[in-house]
Design an enzyme around this catalytic site. Structure first.
Site, PDB file in Angstrom:
ATOM      1  CG  ASP A  77      -2.643  -3.965  13.640  1.00  9.42           C
ATOM      2  OD1 ASP A  77      -3.771  -4.100  14.142  1.00  9.42           O
ATOM      3  OD2 ASP A  77      -1.644  -4.607  13.997  1.00  9.42           O
ATOM      4  CG  LEU A  78      -6.069   1.855   8.338  1.00  7.61           C
ATOM      5  CD1 LEU A  78      -6.252   1.174   6.986  1.00  7.61           C
ATOM      6  CD2 LEU A  78      -7.276   2.723   8.669  1.00  7.61           C
ATOM      7  CG  ASP A  79      -2.757   3.536   6.636  1.00  9.13           C
ATOM      8  OD1 ASP A  79      -2.715   2.787   5.644  1.00  9.13           O
ATOM      9  OD2 ASP A  79      -3.498   4.541   6.706  1.00  9.13           O
ATOM     10  CD  GLU A  80      -0.924   0.949  13.811  1.00 12.84           C
ATOM     11  OE1 GLU A  80      -0.498  -0.037  14.453  1.00 12.84           O
ATOM     12  OE2 GLU A  80      -1.703   1.791  14.288  1.00 12.84           O
TER      13      GLU A  80
ATOM     14  CG  ASN B 295      -1.894   1.151   1.223  1.00  9.93           C
ATOM     15  OD1 ASN B 295      -2.394   1.538   0.166  1.00  9.93           O
ATOM     16  ND2 ASN B 295      -2.182   1.709   2.388  1.00  9.93           N
TER      17      ASN B 295
END
Length: 295
Positions: free
Chosen positions: A237-240, A201
């Site tokens: 874990d979103l954007d982690e 991403n």
């Protein structure tokens, strides 16, 4: 005799003699090492290796890849013995085996356009098999490069159905990787788990306080001095997820929100392209919640 080049990657508990053992195995099988990088992480206790080597073909003209795989499998088993962390991960791939990827996008086309251009220009070591979007807006762009386009609209009620269709496309195109090129939907935990280590991403970074819509406008209002972008593997874990690459640019008080947005889009395109290429060249190894990048 003809030759074929391979890339070996290895991650295992750190111990003495790993490089020597691998080098001796390759020498015993008539292989010639052309590139070698290694790293021992003192903090995690793991060792990482990437080697490129040439293997001679046999008399029948076929490289003994199965023989090499069997030898490495046996050797990898030795590296995990007697350690508290027995997990050994290794991969052997020919350098001419280009990964196939599906690019997912919403309405912003700058990263998609950059990836398509780089592939056509020979600057990206992947084959873009298809473009998938929850909007029809960028079908013309995929068509201009002769790449299949699939419109898969999604909402809260149809997310799992849409993702099931996406996995069908992954199978039908024999795709190794999914790239979220400004795809503005959150993937489900099931999807992230199933495709672990195979989804990359891109998002705006160095702006951790500015979440939600119009982040560059928020940054402008706060007078930031640096903006950037981060390419990372997707996890639940979103954007982690583990970071692969980051790009940053200094900005000034004279830069408008529109100017920041334009700079940010360039940064996103560059960071994503590097991350995808490094993944394709098997230069990225997972190290817990971070990565090892062999440049």
């Amino acid at each position: 005799m003809s030759e074929r080049e391979y890339i070996l990657t290895l991650s295992c508990p750190d111990s003495r003699g790993i490089v020597a053992a691998v080098a001796n195995l390759l020498s015993d099988h008539g292989c010639n090492i052309t590139e070698s990088q290694q790293y021992g992480d003192h903090y995690t206790g793991r060792f990482f290796l990437r080697m490129q080597f040439l293997a001679e073909a046999g008399e029948d003209g076929v490289v003994g890849e199965d023989v090499l795989r069997g030898a490495f499998a046996a050797l990898a088993g030795d590296f995990g013995e007697g350690s508290g962390d027995p997990v050994v991960e290794w991969s052997l791939q020919p350098t001419d085996a280009r990964p196939r990827m599906i690019v997912m996008v919403s309405k912003f086309g700058h990263c998609l356009n950059d990836l398509l251009y780089r592939q056509r220009s020979g600057l990206l070591d992947v084959d873009i098999a298809a473009v998938v979007s929850n909007h029809p807006d960028l079908e013309f762009l995929a068509a201009s490069y002769g790449v299949d386009f699939h419109h898969l609209p999604v909402n809260a009620q149809t997310k799992l159905e849409q993702e099931a269709r996406l996995l069908e496309l992954v199978d039908s195109y024999d795709a190794d990787l999914i790239v979220l090129a400004r795809y503005m939907q959150v993937l489900s935990e099931q999807m992230c788990t199933k495709m672990s280590g195979r989804i990359i991403n891109i998002h705006h970074s160095f702006l951790p306080s500015f979440k939600g819509a119009r982040p560059y406008h928020q940054a402008h209002a706060r007078g930031v001095k640096l903006i950037g972008a981060t390419a990372h593997y997707v996890t639940a874990d979103l954007d982690e997820g583990p970071i692969i690459e980051q790009e940053v640019s200094r900005v000034a008080h004279t830069d408008s929100p529109e100017r920041l947005t334009a700079i940010g889009r360039d940064l996103e395109s560059v960071a994503l392209a590097r991350a995808v290429n490094w993944h394709a060249q098997r230069r990225v190894l997972m190290n817990g919640e971070k990565t090892v990048i062999f440049g």
